[in-house]
Design a protein around this motif. Sequence first.
Motif, PDB file in Angstrom:
ATOM      1  N   PRO A 231       9.726  44.125  18.757  1.00  0.00           N
ATOM      2  CA  PRO A 231       9.454  43.195  19.860  1.00  0.00           C
ATOM      3  C   PRO A 231       7.949  43.001  20.048  1.00  0.00           C
ATOM      4  O   PRO A 231       7.156  43.880  19.707  1.00  0.00           O
ATOM      5  CB  PRO A 231      10.079  43.902  21.071  1.00  0.00           C
ATOM      6  N   VAL A 232       7.587  41.880  20.630  1.00  0.00           N
ATOM      7  CA  VAL A 232       6.170  41.542  20.784  1.00  0.00           C
ATOM      8  C   VAL A 232       5.441  42.596  21.617  1.00  0.00           C
ATOM      9  O   VAL A 232       4.320  42.987  21.298  1.00  0.00           O
ATOM     10  CB  VAL A 232       6.021  40.150  21.437  1.00  0.00           C
ATOM     11  N   TRP A 233       6.081  43.082  22.674  1.00  0.00           N
ATOM     12  CA  TRP A 233       5.402  44.043  23.556  1.00  0.00           C
ATOM     13  C   TRP A 233       5.124  45.369  22.828  1.00  0.00           C
ATOM     14  O   TRP A 233       4.110  46.016  23.072  1.00  0.00           O
ATOM     15  CB  TRP A 233       6.200  44.266  24.833  1.00  0.00           C
ATOM     16  N   ILE A 234       6.033  45.748  21.923  1.00  0.00           N
ATOM     17  CA  ILE A 234       5.789  46.964  21.146  1.00  0.00           C
ATOM     18  C   ILE A 234       4.659  46.729  20.147  1.00  0.00           C
ATOM     19  O   ILE A 234       3.804  47.601  19.941  1.00  0.00           O
ATOM     20  CB  ILE A 234       7.074  47.405  20.411  1.00  0.00           C
ATOM     21  N   TYR A 235       4.647  45.552  19.543  1.00  0.00           N
ATOM     22  CA  TYR A 235       3.571  45.221  18.599  1.00  0.00           C
ATOM     23  C   TYR A 235       2.204  45.250  19.291  1.00  0.00           C
ATOM     24  O   TYR A 235       1.213  45.726  18.723  1.00  0.00           O
ATOM     25  CB  TYR A 235       3.834  43.846  17.981  1.00  0.00           C
ATOM     26  N   ILE A 236       2.161  44.787  20.546  1.00  0.00           N
ATOM     27  CA  ILE A 236       0.898  44.823  21.310  1.00  0.00           C
ATOM     28  C   ILE A 236       0.472  46.272  21.550  1.00  0.00           C
ATOM     29  O   ILE A 236      -0.711  46.622  21.417  1.00  0.00           O
ATOM     30  CB  ILE A 236       1.066  44.068  22.653  1.00  0.00           C
ATOM     31  N   LEU A 237       1.439  47.138  21.885  1.00  0.00           N
ATOM     32  CA  LEU A 237       1.134  48.564  22.062  1.00  0.00           C
ATOM     33  C   LEU A 237       0.596  49.179  20.767  1.00  0.00           C
ATOM     34  O   LEU A 237      -0.315  50.016  20.796  1.00  0.00           O
ATOM     35  CB  LEU A 237       2.387  49.324  22.508  1.00  0.00           C
ATOM     36  N   VAL A 238       1.164  48.774  19.647  1.00  0.00           N
ATOM     37  CA  VAL A 238       0.712  49.282  18.352  1.00  0.00           C
ATOM     38  C   VAL A 238      -0.743  48.895  18.100  1.00  0.00           C
ATOM     39  O   VAL A 238      -1.555  49.718  17.659  1.00  0.00           O
ATOM     40  CB  VAL A 238       1.624  48.752  17.221  1.00  0.00           C
ATOM     41  N   ILE A 239      -1.079  47.642  18.392  1.00  0.00           N
ATOM     42  CA  ILE A 239      -2.460  47.183  18.216  1.00  0.00           C
ATOM     43  C   ILE A 239      -3.404  47.952  19.133  1.00  0.00           C
ATOM     44  O   ILE A 239      -4.492  48.380  18.719  1.00  0.00           O
ATOM     45  CB  ILE A 239      -2.554  45.666  18.483  1.00  0.00           C
ATOM     46  N   LEU A 240      -2.990  48.143  20.387  1.00  0.00           N
ATOM     47  CA  LEU A 240      -3.829  48.888  21.328  1.00  0.00           C
ATOM     48  C   LEU A 240      -4.022  50.333  20.881  1.00  0.00           C
ATOM     49  O   LEU A 240      -5.105  50.911  21.052  1.00  0.00           O
ATOM     50  CB  LEU A 240      -3.201  48.847  22.727  1.00  0.00           C
ATOM     51  N   SER A 241      -2.978  50.924  20.297  1.00  0.00           N
ATOM     52  CA  SER A 241      -3.101  52.306  19.817  1.00  0.00           C
ATOM     53  C   SER A 241      -4.108  52.387  18.674  1.00  0.00           C
ATOM     54  O   SER A 241      -4.882  53.338  18.588  1.00  0.00           O
ATOM     55  CB  SER A 241      -1.743  52.834  19.373  1.00  0.00           C
ATOM     56  N   ALA A 242      -4.103  51.389  17.790  1.00  0.00           N
ATOM     57  CA  ALA A 242      -5.072  51.365  16.688  1.00  0.00           C
ATOM     58  C   ALA A 242      -6.494  51.232  17.221  1.00  0.00           C
ATOM     59  O   ALA A 242      -7.427  51.883  16.728  1.00  0.00           O
ATOM     60  CB  ALA A 242      -4.748  50.229  15.730  1.00  0.00           C
ATOM     61  N   LEU A 243      -6.664  50.400  18.260  1.00  0.00           N
ATOM     62  CA  LEU A 243      -7.993  50.230  18.867  1.00  0.00           C
ATOM     63  C   LEU A 243      -8.432  51.523  19.558  1.00  0.00           C
ATOM     64  O   LEU A 243      -9.612  51.902  19.483  1.00  0.00           O
ATOM     65  CB  LEU A 243      -7.962  49.077  19.872  1.00  0.00           C
ATOM     66  N   ALA A 244      -7.502  52.204  20.230  1.00  0.00           N
ATOM     67  CA  ALA A 244      -7.835  53.456  20.911  1.00  0.00           C
ATOM     68  C   ALA A 244      -8.298  54.509  19.911  1.00  0.00           C
ATOM     69  O   ALA A 244      -9.257  55.254  20.158  1.00  0.00           O
ATOM     70  CB  ALA A 244      -6.634  53.964  21.698  1.00  0.00           C
ATOM     71  N   GLN A 245      -7.636  54.576  18.760  1.00  0.00           N
ATOM     72  CA  GLN A 245      -8.043  55.529  17.737  1.00  0.00           C
ATOM     73  C   GLN A 245      -9.413  55.182  17.175  1.00  0.00           C
ATOM     74  O   GLN A 245     -10.196  56.071  16.841  1.00  0.00           O
ATOM     75  CB  GLN A 245      -6.997  55.577  16.616  1.00  0.00           C
TER      76      GLN A 245
END
Length: 401
Positions: A231-245
Amino acid sequence: MNPKRLLSLGLLSLVVVALLGVIMRYKIGFSFPIVNQKHLQLAHSGFAFSGLITHFLLTFILIVIKDSLKSSQLKFLTQTIQSNLLFSYIACMAFIWQGFGLIAVVAQLISFISVLLFVVLGLFRWTTIKSPTIRWFKMGGVLFLFSMIAHIWLIEMWLTGSMTQHNYLAATYWFLHFQYNGWFFFGCMGLLVNWMHQHQLVFANQNAFFKSFAISVIPAYGLSVLWLKLPVWIYILVILSALAQFVGLIYLISQFLTAGFKKIATQKPVLFFVGLLSMLALMIKIALQAGSTIPSISKLAFGFRPIVIAYLHLVLLAFTLLFLLAYLIDQPYFTLNRKSAQAIRFFAVMVFLNEFFLGIQGIASLSYTVIPFINEILLLVALLLLLSAIGFMRYLSPKTA
């Protein structure tokens, strides 16, 4: 507890993993019908995780927390480490003999229970240390338990015959993610924080560094399964997690630019050399993770086995193992003489050379291009890794009391 003995057993495990790697590489290019390649692969990867990396992590963590334990507690936790190693060897031999069979499954479960006891008792019940180091170890321990959910799921699919390609891949990548980016990473960073404390180095922004990885580690699993229709909202979380790392990586890099680190680099050049290569691998890993947020790139990468193998070796060998070896040579239990220093330097270089050729093979696979003699080259590098591991174990001298 005998730290020298436990660490020496860890070096022996390194030699075993390297030997299995040589046999696998030999079998790819030449006939060796006495062993099954799939069985060998299971033994190689399984033992590298439990008998090598996890053994080193448990031993180093126990060294850090041992002064806060009672003698009976210290003895019990030492026995859990020994149990994990013993049954890792049993599972390794069982994998070679019969593949994913009953003996290997039972041995792995006992190994898992040993680590579980260490985590629950050693880190959550018995340890009284208030150092920030402990939160890294505790987080790593929790994520180790997360990874075992997938391992148990894989066993359940094997027992019931309900395995499908999507379930198998989802469970496998779950296990790998929470081992690599969970247990291994947080364990290593806890050791780094402890090492900095020992050398009276201040870790600026440590809270932000910890939170950036702790918050992102669970959604970052999505980076491994972008081939699923998320889902789009999970994909957004994935992108944010990559940025946080990526933010966390910047905090980490800033530590290596301080005067204290520069001073240690001149005083301990071998430690600096091996540690620097490990941190370089971590930087490459996080950059690749950020790039994998693009679905087309993720599908391309995870669709080609050579690329997956190159990435897994980057994390396991180039980052995690080199970090643990760097930590090892700075321990007060061994003396790094000229020969052992040369061996560890050569081993570190061979790790990156192995990664270089695996990377070339992976990139070439995208266009289905065959690199001449690539299997022979990788076999030679694997052999040199084995010889340098033997040399390091042979020439690293235990310090006398």
